[in-house]
Design a protein around this motif. Sequence first.
Motif, mmCIF file in Angstrom:
data_model
loop_
_atom_site.group_PDB
_atom_site.id
_atom_site.type_symbol
_atom_site.label_atom_id
_atom_site.label_comp_id
_atom_site.label_asym_id
_atom_site.label_seq_id
_atom_site.Cartn_x
_atom_site.Cartn_y
_atom_site.Cartn_z
ATOM 1 N N MET A 128 0.832 -1.197 0.000
ATOM 2 C CA MET A 128 0.000 0.000 0.000
ATOM 3 C C MET A 128 0.870 1.252 0.000
ATOM 4 S SD MET A 128 -3.499 0.804 2.089
ATOM 5 C CE MET A 128 -2.793 1.099 3.717
ATOM 6 N N ALA A 129 1.999 1.211 0.705
ATOM 7 C CA ALA A 129 2.938 2.336 0.666
ATOM 8 C C ALA A 129 3.481 2.517 -0.748
ATOM 9 C CB ALA A 129 4.074 2.099 1.656
ATOM 10 N N ALA A 130 3.775 1.401 -1.431
ATOM 11 C CA ALA A 130 4.264 1.481 -2.807
ATOM 12 C C ALA A 130 3.205 2.066 -3.725
ATOM 13 C CB ALA A 130 4.677 0.093 -3.293
ATOM 14 N N ASP A 131 1.950 1.661 -3.519
ATOM 15 C CA ASP A 131 0.855 2.201 -4.325
ATOM 16 C C ASP A 131 0.704 3.706 -4.096
ATOM 17 O OD1 ASP A 131 -1.786 1.644 -5.913
ATOM 18 O OD2 ASP A 131 -2.412 2.788 -4.153
ATOM 19 N N GLN A 132 0.846 4.144 -2.867
ATOM 20 C CA GLN A 132 0.764 5.573 -2.561
ATOM 21 C C GLN A 132 1.895 6.342 -3.238
ATOM 22 O OE1 GLN A 132 0.797 5.621 1.710
ATOM 23 N NE2 GLN A 132 -1.301 4.849 1.893
ATOM 24 N N MET A 133 3.072 5.760 -3.261
ATOM 25 C CA MET A 133 4.192 6.415 -3.933
ATOM 26 C C MET A 133 3.915 6.556 -5.423
ATOM 27 S SD MET A 133 8.162 5.126 -4.392
ATOM 28 C CE MET A 133 8.821 5.820 -2.882
ATOM 29 N N LEU A 134 3.401 5.499 -6.037
ATOM 30 C CA LEU A 134 3.151 5.526 -7.476
ATOM 31 C C LEU A 134 2.068 6.530 -7.856
ATOM 32 C CD1 LEU A 134 3.231 1.688 -8.205
ATOM 33 C CD2 LEU A 134 4.976 3.361 -8.857
ATOM 34 N N SER A 135 1.150 6.807 -6.955
ATOM 35 C CA SER A 135 0.038 7.700 -7.264
ATOM 36 C C SER A 135 0.382 9.172 -7.067
ATOM 37 C CB SER A 135 -1.177 7.339 -6.399
ATOM 38 O OG SER A 135 -0.893 7.550 -5.027
ATOM 39 N N ARG A 136 1.547 9.458 -6.536
ATOM 40 C CA ARG A 136 1.916 10.845 -6.267
ATOM 41 C C ARG A 136 2.280 11.572 -7.554
ATOM 42 N NH1 ARG A 136 4.267 12.001 -0.539
ATOM 43 N NH2 ARG A 136 5.155 13.747 -1.685
ATOM 44 N N ARG A 137 1.915 12.834 -7.602
ATOM 45 C CA ARG A 137 2.215 13.645 -8.791
ATOM 46 C C ARG A 137 3.698 13.961 -8.875
ATOM 47 N NH1 ARG A 137 -1.934 18.533 -9.368
ATOM 48 N NH2 ARG A 137 -0.784 18.631 -11.344
ATOM 49 N N ASP A 138 4.383 13.988 -7.728
ATOM 50 C CA ASP A 138 5.815 14.309 -7.718
ATOM 51 C C ASP A 138 6.671 13.046 -7.758
ATOM 52 O OD1 ASP A 138 5.130 13.412 -5.207
ATOM 53 O OD2 ASP A 138 6.366 14.862 -4.119
ATOM 54 N N LEU A 139 6.166 11.997 -8.436
ATOM 55 C CA LEU A 139 6.908 10.735 -8.514
ATOM 56 C C LEU A 139 8.329 10.922 -9.049
ATOM 57 C CD1 LEU A 139 7.037 7.646 -8.298
ATOM 58 C CD2 LEU A 139 6.012 7.530 -10.580
ATOM 59 N N PRO A 140 8.565 11.712 -10.121
ATOM 60 C CA PRO A 140 9.946 11.880 -10.586
ATOM 61 C C PRO A 140 10.870 12.440 -9.514
ATOM 62 C CG PRO A 140 8.402 12.622 -12.258
ATOM 63 C CD PRO A 140 7.591 12.371 -11.033
ATOM 64 N N PRO B 195 20.590 18.135 -6.302
ATOM 65 C CA PRO B 195 20.367 17.019 -7.245
ATOM 66 C C PRO B 195 18.926 16.883 -7.702
ATOM 67 C CG PRO B 195 21.773 16.335 -5.419
ATOM 68 C CD PRO B 195 21.263 17.698 -5.075
ATOM 69 N N ILE B 196 17.968 17.054 -6.788
ATOM 70 C CA ILE B 196 16.567 16.897 -7.173
ATOM 71 C C ILE B 196 16.149 18.028 -8.103
ATOM 72 C CG2 ILE B 196 14.203 16.828 -6.309
ATOM 73 C CD1 ILE B 196 15.245 15.540 -3.776
ATOM 74 N N ASP B 197 16.587 19.261 -7.792
ATOM 75 C CA ASP B 197 16.262 20.394 -8.662
ATOM 76 C C ASP B 197 16.884 20.219 -10.043
ATOM 77 O OD1 ASP B 197 14.880 21.546 -6.604
ATOM 78 O OD2 ASP B 197 16.506 22.866 -5.966
ATOM 79 N N PHE B 198 18.112 19.708 -10.077
ATOM 80 C CA PHE B 198 18.785 19.513 -11.362
ATOM 81 C C PHE B 198 18.058 18.459 -12.192
ATOM 82 C CE2 PHE B 198 21.962 17.389 -14.034
ATOM 83 C CZ PHE B 198 22.437 18.481 -14.762
ATOM 84 N N ASP B 199 17.696 17.341 -11.564
ATOM 85 C CA ASP B 199 16.971 16.296 -12.292
ATOM 86 C C ASP B 199 15.647 16.823 -12.823
ATOM 87 O OD1 ASP B 199 18.957 14.438 -11.898
ATOM 88 O OD2 ASP B 199 18.044 13.571 -10.101
ATOM 89 N N ARG B 200 14.951 17.617 -12.012
ATOM 90 C CA ARG B 200 13.669 18.174 -12.443
ATOM 91 C C ARG B 200 13.865 19.102 -13.642
ATOM 92 N NH1 ARG B 200 12.402 21.116 -8.193
ATOM 93 N NH2 ARG B 200 11.540 19.348 -7.048
ATOM 94 N N ALA B 201 14.888 19.963 -13.570
ATOM 95 C CA ALA B 201 15.158 20.883 -14.668
ATOM 96 C C ALA B 201 15.534 20.134 -15.938
ATOM 97 C CB ALA B 201 16.279 21.849 -14.271
ATOM 98 N N LEU B 202 16.297 19.054 -15.783
ATOM 99 C CA LEU B 202 16.717 18.283 -16.957
ATOM 100 C C LEU B 202 15.523 17.565 -17.586
ATOM 101 C CD1 LEU B 202 19.519 18.055 -18.191
ATOM 102 C CD2 LEU B 202 19.750 15.823 -17.125
ATOM 103 N N ARG B 203 14.590 17.101 -16.768
ATOM 104 C CA ARG B 203 13.384 16.480 -17.326
ATOM 105 C C ARG B 203 12.577 17.493 -18.126
ATOM 106 N NH1 ARG B 203 13.051 14.145 -12.162
ATOM 107 N NH2 ARG B 203 11.439 15.652 -11.546
ATOM 108 N N ALA B 204 12.461 18.715 -17.590
ATOM 109 C CA ALA B 204 11.707 19.750 -18.302
ATOM 110 C C ALA B 204 12.380 20.096 -19.626
ATOM 111 C CB ALA B 204 11.581 20.997 -17.426
#
Length: 611
Positions: free
Chosen positions: A316-328, A466-475
Amino acid sequence: MRNEAKMPPLPRSLDPVAGESLVSYLLRLGHRLGLSPLHLMRATRAAGWTSHTIPFSLLLDLPTPQAQAFAQLTKQTAEEVSALTLTQWRDRYPPISRSMTHPIRTMPDEWLYFGSPRFCPSCLAGDGSPAQRLHGGPWRKLWHLPIVFACVEHQTYLEGECPHCGQPHERPGLLLQRVNDHTLHPAQCRWTVGTQTQKRKSYACAGRLDDSSAFAHVGRPKPDAEILRFQQSLISRLAPSTSAKDASKYFTDLRLAAALISATWPHGSKLFDAETARQIHSYSQNLQGGEGGKRYHQWFRDTPPRDSATCGALLMAADQMLSRRDLPDLLSDFTRAANNASNQPRSRTSWVVVYDRHKGDCSERLRQAADPVTRVFLRKGTHLQTGYQPEHIPAFLEPDWHQRHLASCAGSRSKTARRTAAIRLVQQVMGGSDQAAAEFLGIPPIQRYVLRGRDTRWPLSSGCNPIDFDRALRALTSELQSPRKPPIDYRRRRQALHEWAISPDTWNALIRHLPRSPHVTQIDFGDRKRQTASVYVWTLITQGEHLFAPRPLEAAQPPEVRQQWARRRNTTWFQFTRPDPMGHYAEMRRILSEYAQQLARDIDSGVEVTD
């Protein structure tokens, strides 16, 4: 080997119960007839069968000849016999198909229970019908799937161990214990107790598993309404009314998310409620061998928790993680946590090994989020599915790209961020190492240390969060997949200007248009300035850094002259690129920029550069 005739149809048979497994049917039919499960299975073979076990593959799917023989033996149809196996879910639950098709697999997938399924004592007690009063209720096929951890009908967690002997302790490879024993009731524990000697035979535990009161000492809580709804939703995905493709991808995503949570625990403990966190923490400690313990295996074991309550909490924790909008962002954070806890490169950490094994079956959403942060594309021959080509990436990220995507997180480390982003974008398409991407971008080996901020250690650092960089690179990657204008082939430009410099004739024509200052009697327009001007034009056309530009004029000079030029290089380059250039350099930049634009158009149109 001598042939044996098939056994004729049994004088008495037994109608299978809906959802019953092949193992359950063998136990209940054998109990009715006083025959062992092994005897029944041997009777379906066209030739003599000397095996003393029943292979787990028979629960996956019976071969056609054996299915027909079994149907004839038990007075069933072939469809009814097939319904006793797991084959109906092979397109919905990937561990089944993996266990059926793996060319060298000698054990089933870790996300299948064969010889030790969890069970519901109330279901095993039966529904009160005459047949079930005598031979017990069915062992359900669903119990062989670790995603089934609770009985929705009886609103209880499934049991995983015999309350009398405590077995099984580990996941066994046998489909059925004591397969030649015909004396046990289907609801009795078949695990062997004691060791066989010359004077004493081994014997079965024989404890009853259909007595709910025998499990009272376990103290397991009742599943609440939320966990039961979640369990029902998992079972519903196995039904024919749902998309098989969607179900298959979801179960793979669930498996990967559960593995990530376990491998990085307690990193994600704050994302879940206290009870869920407590159960996962206990499971994690068992994996590690207790508080402060070390993992007993180099790689994280991709195995669901045996305890049903813990398994339900983790799924159920895994399902909650998958349903989050901020998964990346979550995956970026969790995979870095896994990397920090491991001595392995990020592309070889425990979870990434699991992800790489199953990524072909997961959803596109999870793949798009996980591939960049796991860096599985570093391995040769792998890459991401992108809408751009590596030649569309300049060696020094375009200023406009940087300003719109990276400037807010790069801060004072803008150069490092632009270098790193270019490397990553190329790697995502080509795969391979940082060095291979740098080579593709035309960065000489001796100068690659600049990409690491003069740090000799890999991996490459972006200088950003690192998280900000990954997000920027995805965009930025998303933007490059749908460009607003035709992309530029920067590799063609680099190749066209390889070992290039402005020719003397072109140089004289360019400087002829420069205005003469009455305050300066003599300006040096020699080869040193021509070399610097060539580097400036090269940076405008290729969007590369001046550090990596070709310098053929300088290379042709004697050693002492090269040293003199090198000492004055930074000063001259500053005059060319300063934000408030002086009159002479301002005019020279204007003329060189116009020349660079024309030269770029010529290169892009295929005109050969003659300078």
